[in-house]
Enzyme design. Structure first.
Site, PDB file in Angstrom:
ATOM      1  NE  ARG A  98      63.357  64.893  46.833  1.00 49.93           N
ATOM      2  CZ  ARG A  98      63.719  65.649  45.813  1.00 49.93           C
ATOM      3  NH1 ARG A  98      64.847  65.408  45.164  1.00 49.93           N
ATOM      4  NH2 ARG A  98      62.948  66.638  45.410  1.00 49.93           N
ATOM      5  CE  LYS A 133      90.733  61.074  47.024  1.00 51.35           C
ATOM      6  NZ  LYS A 133      91.492  62.324  46.790  1.00 51.35           N
ATOM      7  CE  LYS A 165      96.658  56.734  47.152  1.00 51.00           C
ATOM      8  NZ  LYS A 165      96.624  57.294  45.789  1.00 51.00           N
ATOM      9  CD  GLU A 199     100.380  58.493  45.522  1.00 49.87           C
ATOM     10  OE1 GLU A 199      99.158  58.567  45.344  1.00 49.87           O
ATOM     11  OE2 GLU A 199     100.920  58.599  46.649  1.00 49.87           O
ATOM     12  CG  ASP A 220      99.798  62.314  44.373  1.00 52.54           C
ATOM     13  OD1 ASP A 220      98.700  62.594  43.881  1.00 52.54           O
ATOM     14  OD2 ASP A 220     100.055  62.415  45.583  1.00 52.54           O
TER      15      ASP A 220
END
Length: 286
Positions: A98, A133, A165, A199, A220
């Site tokens: 597994r 992410k 950002k 960004e 963005d």
């Protein structure tokens, strides 16, 4: 780079989590001297990634297990193809099964999805890249899978490059300095080798950012019209990255806008594991 040390560290932890005191089921049902041969079979087509990780799950469980991989990472396969043959003590194969499959299925799912995105952009200048992410603790694995699918990696961690950002910019410009002045001052505090990306989410931010000699500007969640306008405004003065709203349905149009990079969080945060199975064919006494 996914090193053997990283693979062994992560896989060993996964094996210990799954069988902290051994595999009670196999120990109860399977004779201690039973030997098994199992085939890793693809239930659907895809791109392989994680062969070395799959092998490590068995090697770290029992050094007497051999794993013979039929194809290399980055190669494609069809449903029904045998991707590997695993031979050794039956109990150990069942115990490691597994964990080995979990890693291989997820990594191959990422590689396969990445390959689909890359295929949509082959006749454009844009490269497909991942984002941060990723699954905590598995970034090196998932980034390797993106590369196996023909994609590229963004910065590996917060330590690798400056990426300002919207929240950074809100704090940075809360004082008396303009956006250009604040970015230019920040640029002066960096080593000359450090990459600086910013960004923006509006057309009118582009020129003030470019005036600060930024290396990459991220557009963005821009509309298609604004993406094309943004590329024209930048006009080669910085690398242009598109982000937000990227899917297999939209990526071709985004790439065709003239951007250099398309970042796709879905490559790692929304991927489906590929359907692969380990079929035991022979069980015999040693």
């Amino acid at each position: 780079m996914l090193t053997t040390h990283t693979i062994d560290t992560v896989v060993r932890a996964a094996l210990e989590e799954d069988a902290p005191w051994g595999d009670l089921t196999s120990a109860t049902l399977i004779p201690v001297d039973a030997v098994a041969t199992a085939r890793l079979v693809a239930r659907e087509p895809g791109v392989l990634s994680g062969g070395e990780v799959f092998e490590a799950a068995f090697r770290l469980t029992d050094a007497h297990i051999s794993v013979d991989l039929a194809i290399d990472d980055g190669e494609t396969f069809d449903a029904g193809d045998v991707l590997a043959v695993v031979t050794g003590p039956a109990r150990a194969i069942l115990q490691a099964e597994r964990i080995g499959l979990n890693f291989l299925q997820r990594m191959s799912g990422i590689a396969t999805l990445t390959a689909h995105y890359v295929a949509e952009t082959l006749d454009t200048r844009a490269r497909i890249v991942d984002t941060r992410k990723t699954t905590p603790g598995l970034r090196a694995f998932e980034r390797k899978a993106v590369r196996d699918g023909g994609g590229h990696n963004h910065r590996f961690s917060l330590s690798d490059a400056v990426m300002a950002k919207d929240n950074h910019l809100a704090i940075l410009t809360s004082g008396e300095l303009s956006l250009t002045e604040a970015l230019f001052e920040a640029r002066g505090r960096l080593p000359h080798t450090a990459h600086f990306e910013v960004e923006v989410d509006r057309i009118d931010q582009i020129e003030p950012v470019l005036a600060a000699k930024i290396d990459t500007i991220m557009l963005d969640n821009f509309s298609m019209e604004d993406l094309r306008r943004g590329v024209a405004i930048v006009d080669g003065r910085a690398i242009v990255e598109a982000s937000g709203g990227v899917s297999l349905e939209t990526v071709r149009a985004i790439a065709a806008s003239g951007v250099d990079v398309v970042s796709v969080g879905a490559l790692t945060h929304s991927v489906r594991s590929l359907d692969l199975g380990l079929d035991i064919e022979i069980v015999a006494d040693a």
